[in-house]
Write an enzyme that holds these catalytic residues in place. Structure first.
Site, short mmCIF file in Angstrom:
data_model
loop_
_atom_site.label_atom_id
_atom_site.label_comp_id
_atom_site.label_asym_id
_atom_site.label_seq_id
_atom_site.Cartn_x
_atom_site.Cartn_y
_atom_site.Cartn_z
N HIS A 28 37.45 47.64 44.60
CA HIS A 28 37.30 46.32 43.99
C HIS A 28 38.60 45.53 44.22
O HIS A 28 39.36 45.24 43.29
CB HIS A 28 36.99 46.47 42.50
CG HIS A 28 36.45 45.23 41.85
ND1 HIS A 28 36.19 44.06 42.55
CD2 HIS A 28 36.13 44.96 40.55
CE1 HIS A 28 35.73 43.14 41.71
NE2 HIS A 28 35.68 43.66 40.51
N GLN B 21 39.60 42.28 42.30
CA GLN B 21 40.08 42.53 40.94
C GLN B 21 41.56 42.85 40.95
O GLN B 21 42.34 42.34 40.14
CB GLN B 21 39.28 43.70 40.32
CG GLN B 21 39.71 44.02 38.91
CD GLN B 21 39.45 42.87 37.95
OE1 GLN B 21 38.36 42.33 37.91
NE2 GLN B 21 40.46 42.48 37.17
N CYS C 29 39.60 45.23 33.38
CA CYS C 29 38.99 44.30 34.35
C CYS C 29 37.79 43.57 33.75
O CYS C 29 37.40 42.54 34.26
CB CYS C 29 38.59 45.05 35.60
SG CYS C 29 37.37 46.33 35.28
#
Ligand code: CP
Ligand code: NVA
Length: 302
Positions: free
Chosen positions: A128, A131, A260
């Site tokens: 990710h 992020q 997150c």
């Protein structure tokens, strides 16, 4: 030559530093970036749910002067069996960039290999990276530096943890990961980061040991999207890995807490920590917009 953004390890410290500086500049002077993407169309294909990634990218695209095309996979032929390669070839003949959220990381790689325009990984089961850009920006803003910062990641060795490992390694940060046995991050990602001899990356079992003297305590859900069938099992294994006031007391007195999002309040983090004075969580979520803008500008105008 197009540049895809699939994993952080494809980039170096200077590239990431430049992008974070630009994101902070864009945040501090809203409206100053003009419309560098005027006339461009950017596609978003999301095979999993999303609040932050989808909406922050759609807002970023609009703010940079471009047009976004959101595609629900069930409403395009991809959901009826058209191949990833054929979809990528066709869509990249209409669009200037494509953002994808999916399951297997190999699916994004295959899409990028067949796309003539930049592809951005909006989350896979393994990575990710978008992020992590917002995470690094938040740490830089809150702590004034990245090199030498001590980060404790408490919880599942998932996609968010894997990208955080790559980011920490590139930015010479120390990262202690605490997770139950069997829930470690991707072994190849760990091995590469540990072998790079930049900051120190360690995997521990004891969350208090990981949190000890940390500048940043980070967590994510115990059950990621697509793993719902393992939920019961996992929740009992992770019981001792909750970020609460007791664990936070092991960290430095000025340590910040990050997540997150989305959070499962009362599982991996308590509401009192999430909403407490040391939480950087909602600022971290807000930074998804600024890092998204800086990333799109970099990939599409450089
Ligand atoms: N953090 C994050 O990616 O959130 P979404 O799943 O809402 O996009
Ligand atoms: N690890 C989580 C992150 C969500 C943004 C998931 O994959 O569901």
């Amino acid at each position: 030559m197009k540049t895809d953004f699939l994993t952080l390890s494809d980039f170096d410290e200077a590239w990431i530093t430049g992008l974070l500086d630009r994101a902070i500049e864009m945040k501090n002077a809203p409206g100053s970036s003009g419309c560098p993407l005027m006339g461009k169309s950017i596609g978003l294909i999301f095979e999993k749910a999303s609040t932050r990634t989808r909406v922050s990218f759609e807002a970023a695209i609009y703010q940079l002067g471009a047009h976004s095309v959101y595609m629900n996979p069930n409403e395009i032929q991809l959901g009826r069996g058209e191949t990833v390669a054929d979809t990528a070839k066709v869509l990249s003949s209409y669009l200037d960039c494509i953002i994808i959220r999916t399951f297997a990381h190999e699916r994004v790689e295959e899409f990028a290999a067949n796309s003539s325009v930049p592809v951005i990984n909006g989350l896979t089961d393994r990575h990710h990276p978008c992020q992590t850009l917002a995470d690094l920006m938040t740490m830089l803003e809150q702590k004034g530096r990245l090199e030498g910062l001590k980060v404790a990641y408490i919880g599942d060795g998932n996609n968010v943890a894997n990208s955080l490992i790559e980011g920490a390694s590139l930015m010479k940060m120390d990262l202690s990961i605490a997770c139950p046995e069997g829930y470690e991050p991707d072994p190849l990602i760990l091995e590469k980061a540990m072998g790079s001899a930049r900051g120190e990356i360690v995997v521990l079992r004891d969350p208090r040991e990981a949190a000890g003297r940390a500048d940043v305590i980070y967590t994510d859900v115990w059950v990621s999207m697509g793993q719902e069938q393992k939920a019961g099992d996992k929740k009992s294994r992770f019981r001792n890995y909750q970020i609460n006031e007791v664990l936070l007391a092991c960290a430095k007195p000025d340590a910040i807490v990050m997540h997150c999002l989305p959070a499962h309040r009362g599982e991996e983090i308590t509401s009192s920590v999430m909403d407490g004075p040391r939480s950087a969580i909602f600022g971290q979520a807000a930074n998804r917009l600024h890092t998204g803008k800086a990333l799109l500008e970099r990939l599409l105008t450089a």
